[in-house]
Design an enzyme around this catalytic site. Sequence first.
Site, PDB file in Angstrom:
ATOM      1  N   SER A 257      59.221 -72.701 -49.822  1.00 35.39           N
ATOM      2  CA  SER A 257      58.815 -72.954 -48.406  1.00 35.39           C
ATOM      3  C   SER A 257      57.855 -71.717 -47.830  1.00 35.39           C
ATOM      4  O   SER A 257      57.450 -70.877 -48.707  1.00 35.39           O
ATOM      5  CB  SER A 257      60.074 -72.652 -47.308  1.00 35.39           C
ATOM      6  OG  SER A 257      60.423 -71.235 -47.265  1.00 35.39           O
ATOM      7  N   LYS A 258      57.436 -71.771 -46.564  1.00 34.64           N
ATOM      8  CA  LYS A 258      56.263 -71.218 -45.948  1.00 34.64           C
ATOM      9  C   LYS A 258      56.613 -69.521 -46.290  1.00 34.64           C
ATOM     10  O   LYS A 258      55.661 -68.757 -46.306  1.00 34.64           O
ATOM     11  CB  LYS A 258      56.311 -71.396 -44.596  1.00 34.64           C
ATOM     12  CG  LYS A 258      55.303 -72.554 -44.014  1.00 34.64           C
ATOM     13  CD  LYS A 258      54.264 -72.194 -43.803  1.00 34.64           C
ATOM     14  CE  LYS A 258      53.189 -73.340 -43.926  1.00 34.64           C
ATOM     15  NZ  LYS A 258      52.151 -72.793 -44.801  1.00 34.64           N
ATOM     16  N   ARG A 259      57.902 -69.265 -46.293  1.00 32.62           N
ATOM     17  CA  ARG A 259      58.384 -67.906 -46.144  1.00 32.62           C
ATOM     18  C   ARG A 259      58.036 -67.275 -47.548  1.00 32.62           C
ATOM     19  O   ARG A 259      57.791 -66.107 -47.810  1.00 32.62           O
ATOM     20  CB  ARG A 259      59.505 -67.596 -45.669  1.00 32.62           C
ATOM     21  CG  ARG A 259      60.491 -67.657 -46.716  1.00 32.62           C
ATOM     22  CD  ARG A 259      62.111 -68.006 -46.187  1.00 32.62           C
ATOM     23  NE  ARG A 259      62.892 -68.826 -46.921  1.00 32.62           N
ATOM     24  CZ  ARG A 259      63.355 -68.487 -47.958  1.00 32.62           C
ATOM     25  NH1 ARG A 259      63.400 -67.206 -48.526  1.00 32.62           N
ATOM     26  NH2 ARG A 259      64.105 -69.566 -48.643  1.00 32.62           N
TER      27      ARG A 259
END
Length: 498
Positions: A257-259
Amino acid sequence: MSELKMPRVRFAPSPTGFLHVGGARTALFNWLYARSQGGTFVLRIEDTDQERSTEESYAAILRGMEWLGLDWDEGPRAGGDHGPYLQSERLDIYREQLDKLVASGDAYKCFCSADDLEKREQAVRDAGGNWEGYDSHCRDLTAAEVAACEAEGKACAYRLRTPTEGSTFWYDVIVDKREFQNEVLVDRVIFKADGFPTYQFAVVVDDHLMGISHVLRGDDHVSNTPFQILIYNALGWKLPKFGHMPMILGPDRKRLSKRHGATSVEEFHKLGILPAAMLNYLALLGWSPGGSGDEVLSAQAITKKFSLKKVNSSPAAFDYDKLNHINGEHIKRLSAKERLVLAKAISDEQGWALDPEWLISGADNTDAYLARVIATLGNRFSSLVTLPEQIGFFFKDDHFVDQESWDEHVATDEARPLMIALADAIETGLDLDQAQAADAFEEVIRTTAEKLGVKAGQLIHPSRVALSGQSRSAGIFEVMELMGARRTVKRLRSAAAG
Ligand code: GLU
């Protein structure tokens, strides 16, 4: 092989976001399968969710595919015999198939509103039961009940009447046999009250009518497949082969994911990843060429080696360092001309314009000078991101300086007099108005070191940092050749003074 046996595969994104690595890998594996088998790769846009689909996302997906070089044989822009390739333009086709299911009794009208469903779900949960998504409320309405709902003007969706016994299974080309008990498969909506089919229905109708032989997609769709198989069965259609690719995890083995960092193909583009490297790395996420073979491969080489059998069924972890490594290897393998094109784009972006005073013979403008710098850099050119830091010092005085190296090698009482001595020796030993070859600088450095009774390295290390701001650069003598004797002396003196 006859025409009919050629595989037809598709990538069917919903235009609700950017092309992220998971989608890009799905597209790539389909593309590789088509290209390796002489099959057809179809691009279909699944935009039946009118609220979430955007033009911007549609454009970004096509841009991402084009950047990666994943060309499609049929689809938007390419055309083809099975169009239209946008689901929103196929509504009549879905309606026609729905009518067949209604006529055969395999689809029925459902008048439950979202609110009704929510209330009943709550009641089931309050009583400690499990809610699987639907409770067959409208499955057996009488004709009179249906007529009453219609008279009331209630919105009507259609659901598939699914079998309540037995099981639904398929032999997945990636994960082997998958089986679901029919009793857990609820009667899902196939056509919404707004006149649009649901994903479940449209995907089956399209895959069948577009002659798709292999449905290869992410394993987040595994739970949809049994329901879709029931739709195929209800329509009396032959099943395609299904293959579900394992998901992509972050380095911590949680869903990517983005993180974790960049996840969309366009972000990687902006980070200086070459399309060939991105494609190569995506291919390695869940597939391996086998043997002890090199993993740095062109699209063509991957296509030659690709086989669905070698696609891994366990999740792959995205490794940003490995992607960067592969990117560096791809840059190294570019021709001199291709490297220069990349470097020129960076030079333009940086606005590098070399003061004519510092041009060298044979390189009488900034571009020609850049070509010399890139040639001298050789395989040290392995990242588009670090290139400005790496070679900016050739073009301007206020360049990147690695402070730690500067403090260690330049700003010391030992280094200062040595740099001055070397500057003096260059000034007296070489003609500052003439281009000097690397050899000439080497000669001066070695004789100066001898005269001073120090090792050549004691002159070389500070000089390298004084000229380039870094402790790693192309060969120092070549750097001096490119800088020219006059500029070399100037930088040495200013470093010693500073
Ligand atoms: N449109 C679906 C998605 O973007 C893919 C459907 C499929 O591959 O079956 O997830």
